[in-house]
Scaffold this active site. Structure first.
Site, PDB file in Angstrom:
ATOM      1  CG  HIS A  30      -0.275  -0.253   2.509  1.00 41.64           C
ATOM      2  ND1 HIS A  30      -0.448  -1.421   3.212  1.00 41.64           N
ATOM      3  CD2 HIS A  30       0.604   0.470   3.203  1.00 41.64           C
ATOM      4  CE1 HIS A  30       0.291  -1.382   4.294  1.00 41.64           C
ATOM      5  NE2 HIS A  30       0.943  -0.255   4.317  1.00 41.64           N
TER       6      HIS A  30
HETATM    7  C1  T46 Z   1       2.947   0.492   6.842  1.00 45.15           C
HETATM    8  C2  T46 Z   1       3.546  -0.810   7.246  1.00 45.15           C
HETATM    9  C3  T46 Z   1       5.001  -0.697   7.586  1.00 45.15           C
HETATM   10  C4  T46 Z   1      -4.878  -0.297  12.889  1.00 45.15           C
HETATM   11  O1  T46 Z   1      -6.026  -0.487  13.343  1.00 45.15           O
HETATM   12  N1  T46 Z   1      -4.096   0.687  13.411  1.00 45.15           N
HETATM   13  C5  T46 Z   1      -2.830   0.930  12.948  1.00 45.15           C
HETATM   14  O2  T46 Z   1      -2.161   1.839  13.457  1.00 45.15           O
HETATM   15  C6  T46 Z   1      -2.338   0.121  11.871  1.00 45.15           C
HETATM   16  C7  T46 Z   1      -0.938   0.377  11.315  1.00 45.15           C
HETATM   17  C8  T46 Z   1      -3.143  -0.854  11.360  1.00 45.15           C
HETATM   18  N2  T46 Z   1      -4.386  -1.057  11.876  1.00 45.15           N
HETATM   19  C9  T46 Z   1      -5.207  -2.155  11.321  1.00 45.15           C
HETATM   20  C10 T46 Z   1      -5.571  -2.022   9.863  1.00 45.15           C
HETATM   21  C11 T46 Z   1      -5.698  -3.448   9.421  1.00 45.15           C
HETATM   22  O3  T46 Z   1      -7.006  -3.905   9.711  1.00 45.15           O
HETATM   23  O4  T46 Z   1      -4.433  -3.355  11.422  1.00 45.15           O
HETATM   24  C12 T46 Z   1      -4.711  -4.200  10.315  1.00 45.15           C
HETATM   25  C13 T46 Z   1      -3.434  -4.590   9.596  1.00 45.15           C
HETATM   26  O5  T46 Z   1      -2.897  -3.407   8.962  1.00 45.15           O
HETATM   27  P1  T46 Z   1      -2.088  -3.479   7.586  1.00 45.15           P
HETATM   28  O6  T46 Z   1      -2.597  -4.578   6.754  1.00 45.15           O
HETATM   29  O7  T46 Z   1      -2.107  -2.106   6.987  1.00 45.15           O
HETATM   30  O8  T46 Z   1      -0.616  -3.840   8.113  1.00 45.15           O
HETATM   31  P2  T46 Z   1       0.758  -3.844   7.301  1.00 45.15           P
HETATM   32  O9  T46 Z   1       1.764  -4.473   8.178  1.00 45.15           O
HETATM   33  O10 T46 Z   1       0.570  -4.392   5.930  1.00 45.15           O
HETATM   34  O11 T46 Z   1       1.119  -2.276   7.112  1.00 45.15           O
HETATM   35  C14 T46 Z   1       1.453  -1.507   8.248  1.00 45.15           C
HETATM   36  C15 T46 Z   1       0.860  -0.107   8.118  1.00 45.15           C
HETATM   37  O12 T46 Z   1      -0.553  -0.202   7.863  1.00 45.15           O
HETATM   38  C16 T46 Z   1       1.488   0.690   7.009  1.00 45.15           C
HETATM   39  O13 T46 Z   1       1.179   2.050   7.204  1.00 45.15           O
HETATM   40  O14 T46 Z   1       3.634   1.327   6.263  1.00 45.15           O
HETATM   41  O15 T46 Z   1       2.864  -1.426   8.358  1.00 45.15           O
END
Ligand code: T46
Length: 135
Positions: A52
């Site tokens: 993303h």
């Molecule tokens: C990034 C990389 C390095 C939350 O509720 N609060 C938060 O602060 C975050 C970061 C995520 N979430 C929820 C959103 C999704 O339902 O946690 C779930 C997993 O998030 P995501 O799929 O976006 O996780 P990553 O590891 O793919 O990405 C994260 C960050 O979202 C992103 O900004 O740069 O870590």
């Protein structure tokens, strides 16, 4: 914004016989004020995270333990960066697609972010991201 606007930042490291201490101060060591801290851990071998871009969010990504790779992509150029030091952070500016893989066993990824979590700030579809950077 381009991947040239993203850079590795060497954080202060204070070492003595008790070990090391590293600190991060908003707008001193990183070009934004910290509004949120989150961390990734217990990542299974072979897992991929990210996939993303953010419209406005600035982040500093640090391998607090172990190592992992981040692929940065500004829509024109891609760059793979290996993070493995708890005193070196990768500054990622807005409008950069990022993918993370190659997590070592027991690795911990800490992220300092400029804003609170907001799903509306994400591009989670690569074609939407490309359309946005090309417009
Ligand atoms: C990034 C990389 C390095 C939350 O509720 N609060 C938060 O602060 C975050 C970061 C995520 N979430 C929820 C959103 C999704 O339902 O946690 C779930 C997993 O998030 P995501 O799929 O976006 O996780 P990553 O590891 O793919 O990405 C994260 C960050 O979202 C992103 O900004 O740069 O870590």
């Amino acid at each position: 914004m381009s991947i040239a606007d993203c850079n590795l930042i060497d954080l202060p490291k204070i070492s003595d016989h008790r070990g090391n201490l590293t600190f991060v101060e908003s707008r001193i060591h990183i070009p934004f004020a910290i509004e949120r801290v989150y961390y990734l851990y217990d990542v299974p071998g072979g897992a991929e995270r990210g996939g993303h871009a953010h419209k406005e969010l600035c982040q500093l990504i640090v391998a607090m333990s172990g190592s992992f790779d981040i692929v940065l992509d500004d829509g024109k150029e891609k760059k793979r960066i290996h993070l493995n030091r708890s005193y070196t952070g990768l500054y990622v500016c807005p409008m950069i697609w990022r993918e993370m893989d190659n997590f070592s066993s027991g690795s911990v990824c800490m992220v300092l972010a400029s804003n609170r979590y907001d799903e509306a700030d994400y591009y989670r579809d690569y074609q939407d991201f490309l359309r946005a950077v090309e417009s």
